[in-house]
Design an enzyme around this catalytic site. Structure first.
Site, mmCIF file in Angstrom:
data_model
loop_
_atom_site.group_PDB
_atom_site.id
_atom_site.type_symbol
_atom_site.label_atom_id
_atom_site.label_comp_id
_atom_site.label_asym_id
_atom_site.label_seq_id
_atom_site.Cartn_x
_atom_site.Cartn_y
_atom_site.Cartn_z
ATOM 1 C CG ASP A 89 -1.815 1.171 1.324
ATOM 2 O OD1 ASP A 89 -2.659 1.314 0.429
ATOM 3 O OD2 ASP A 89 -1.686 1.962 2.282
ATOM 4 C CD GLU A 113 -2.217 1.829 -3.514
ATOM 5 O OE1 GLU A 113 -3.370 2.088 -3.917
ATOM 6 O OE2 GLU A 113 -1.825 2.095 -2.367
#
Length: 651
Positions: A335, A366
């Site tokens: 994340d 990400e």
């Protein structure tokens, strides 16, 4: 601690202090926390700032009476206390004295905890293994990686899951053999769908749900409290700290037994609150701060973990390795990876490769952050612009592919290629190579670094985005719009025919809707859950995705992840607005089915006839059917492609 070190040069006191801390107190041992075996338990805590640490042992999670033992300070800021017996099942916390003040904290290195994680638990991990877990192995790698993103509660909360009520929304739902009649659900459905990896949203202990509360609570789980402990709200018993561990392992084993590898969504960029166990044990060290002394908030969650410092990097890398070894996790999705560093991500890749074999564990994340964050000197943020600095075994989500296909993710009515956008033909043709031939503000080392997708847990579901952009005045998310269905199929067709890795949100293949909610991270479970009867309502769409999944695995020209894979793509053509085509060298090292592919995207509303080169061609997929085989008659030199559809031909 700053007072212990001399300030030097142009660095701030905080920067200089952390550098000196790392030089003097870096500890590379893998034994921090409570390590418990049959006849011995050793507690180790890292806190160079502590003046005194007292271990407090409890027989019960919520018990008030404790046994206190003072820990001994050793080298490199490590405090230690040993017992010549197993303390398995005992709960504990620490009383830490820093600058004359005592603070109670759980153990940031804990491997087990009590309800809501406020008190740590000693665990002999051998006693938490389900029978035969030592023989559990990941299924063999397949021809392609096709990732299915899934929230544990969403999977079985619906009564239509036909999972026993005690297991609904829990780890154990994954151990229930999916019933086939009247239609397959849960594990049987996943097995039939053909995906290769299940990406589970965060399931290490998070703080936004009361584990002792009712089942109506819901959160995606991006609020970590105990990084090395499974979340308790997914367990059938939150009072016994071993249950969540055992049932989490049962879930993973069952997924493996059903031919699915398991990817863990990990959140190492921030903590649920600044007042974390890390902060209480070593104030100021684990977080980033602005020049004015305020917390950095590049995560938009209140704080940023200070990746780039020695003990922070050790903590994260060791945690990843722990989950891989102890729980048999097959991959990790990071994340807000842009808040971590290139150096840390490459280290994790190297350590996993060294332990399990090159590329055996899948890594991606990400490549962005919510806002700027002050990095440690000499480090580089793991952002998209630094993709080429990352190991080629570290993947990134391609927001470029996502947005060109369906429209800008934050502009609900802005269309992309499939839903009415204009002047996107060149970008779509760049997307098919994983952006290796230009068209974006970065260039990956290979298409193997690219994760192609059109929907994920964040933002609107694909169905909702298409409805909002194609029926702007009075969107009805429960209506079966034919034009939306066609655009959905075309969106899937496009990213399934791009080079790179494939990723899909659970339920995308049956028109999953959240009734227009863009950010459902804490919405009611009824908004988020998978509605299993929709697999029947949208049966044709499910079959289309199944066909694409099955077909993709047979196309080496698209599955190729080598640095030169983009050279397989040739003859890229724009025929008119919304209509493009390209050819793919599909030759394989071993025997293959077809030597060449012709792929056509028609995003216009009208049918369009596209020229076909000489040869014996057959249609493998069109806008309504995938993984089919229909031969084109000899002498036919063009094929009609329906509006809002694609076509894949092979020879």
């Amino acid at each position: 601690m700053a007072a212990l070190f001399e300030r030097k040069g142009f660095m701030t006191d905080r920067e200089f202090t952390n550098i000196k801390l790392d030089e003097r107190f870096r500890y590379d041992g893998k034994d921090l926390g409570a390590v418990c075996a049959e006849n011995r338990t050793i507690f180790k805590a890292w806190s160079p700032a502590a003046e005194r640490i007292v271990l407090r042992l409890y027989r019960e999670d919520r018990g008030a009476h404790c046994m206190e033992r003072e820990m001994m300070r050793g080298e490199r800021g490590v405090w230690e206390l040993a017992f010549e017996r197993s303390l398995h099942g005992m709960y504990y916390d620490y009383l830490v004295r820093i600058d004359g003040a005592d603070t109670v904290t759980a153990d940031p290195y804990a491997r087990a905890c009590g309800c809501n994680g406020a008190r740590s638990m000693v665990v002999d991990l051998r006693l938490t293994d389900p029978e035969g877990f030592d023989k559990d192995r990941a299924p063999d790698a397949q021809e392609e990686r096709i990732i299915y993103e899934l929230h544990i509660k969403d999977f079985s909360y619906d009564k239509g899951s036909r999972v026993p009520e005690a297991y609904r929304g829990k780890y154990m739902a994954f151990t229930v053999k999916g019933e086939e009649e009247p239609y397959p659900v849960c594990m049987e459905y996943l097995r039939r769908l053909g995906v290769t990896h299940v990406h589970l949203l965060p399931f290490f202990d998070y703080g936004s749900v009361d584990e002792s509360g009712d089942e109506e609570q819901y959160n995606w789980g991006y609020d970590p409290v105990n990084f090395n402990v499974p979340e308790g709200s997914y367990a059938t018993d939150v009072k016994d700290g071993t249950v969540r561990i055992r049932e989490c392992k049962e879930m993973i084993r069952s997924l493996h037994q059903n031919g699915l590898r398991v990817i863990m969504d990990v959140v190492y960029n921030h903590t649920y609150k600044e007042d974390s166990w890390l902060q209480r044990m070593m104030p100021g060290y684990y977080y980033r701060y602005e020049e004015d002394g305020s917390l950095s908030d590049g995560s938009a969650c209140g704080n940023d973990i200070a990746a780039g410092r020695a003990m922070v990097d050790n903590y994260i890398a060791d945690s990843v390795m722990y989950w891989a070894k102890e729980y048999h996790i097959d991959g990790f999705r990071f994340d807000l990876m842009g808040l971590l560093t290139v150096e840390l991500m490459n280290r994790i890749r190297s350590e996993l490769d060294g332990e399990f074999g090159k590329g055996e564990k899948f890594l991606y994340g990400e490549p962005w952050r919510a806002d700027a964050s002050p990095m440690e000197r000499g480090t580089r943020a793991a952002l998209k612009e630094n993709t080429r600095c990352l190991d080629d075994g570290i993947g990134i989500f391609s927001d470029d592919t996502r947005d060109v296909i369906k429209g800008h993710v934050f502009e609900e009515k802005e269309p992309g290629f499939v839903n009415g956008g204009s002047d996107l033909e060149h970008l779509v043709l760049h997307a098919v190579t994983g952006w290796r031939d230009g068209g974006a503000d970065f260039c990956p080392l290979s298409c193997g670094q690219i994760i192609n997708y059109v929907s994920a847990h964040d933002n609107f579901t694909l169905w909702d985005k298409l409805v909002l952009s194609m029926h702007r005045e009075n969107p009805d998310f429960t209506r079966h719009y034919e034009d939306v269905l066609a655009a959905n199929r075309l969106a899937a067709f496009i990213y399934f025919t791009c080079q790179g890795n494939l990723f899909m949100q659970a339920g995308e293949e049956f028109g999953r809707t959240k009734l227009g909610e863009e950010n459902s991270y804490c919405s009611r479970p009824e908004i988020n859950m998978l509605r299993w009867d929709q697999t029947v309502e949208f049966g044709d769409l499910v079959e289309y995705y199944r066909g694409l999944i099955h077909l993709r695995k047979k196309l080496p020209g698209l599955c190729d992840k080598s640095p030169g894979a983009e050279m397989r793509i040739t003859a890229k053509s724009i025929h008119r607005d919304g209509v493009v085509s390209f050819r793919v060298n599909n030759r394989a090292l071993e025997n293959g089915n077809w030597e060449e592919l012709l792929i056509i995207y028609n995003a216009s509303k009208e049918d369009y006839a596209v020229p076909v080169p000489e040869g014996s061609w057959e249609i493998l997929a069109d806008g309504r059917e995938a993984d089919c085989r229909r031969r084109i008659e000899e002498g036919v030199r063009e094929v009609p492609v329906e509006g809002r559809s694609g076509m894949l031909l092979a020879r």
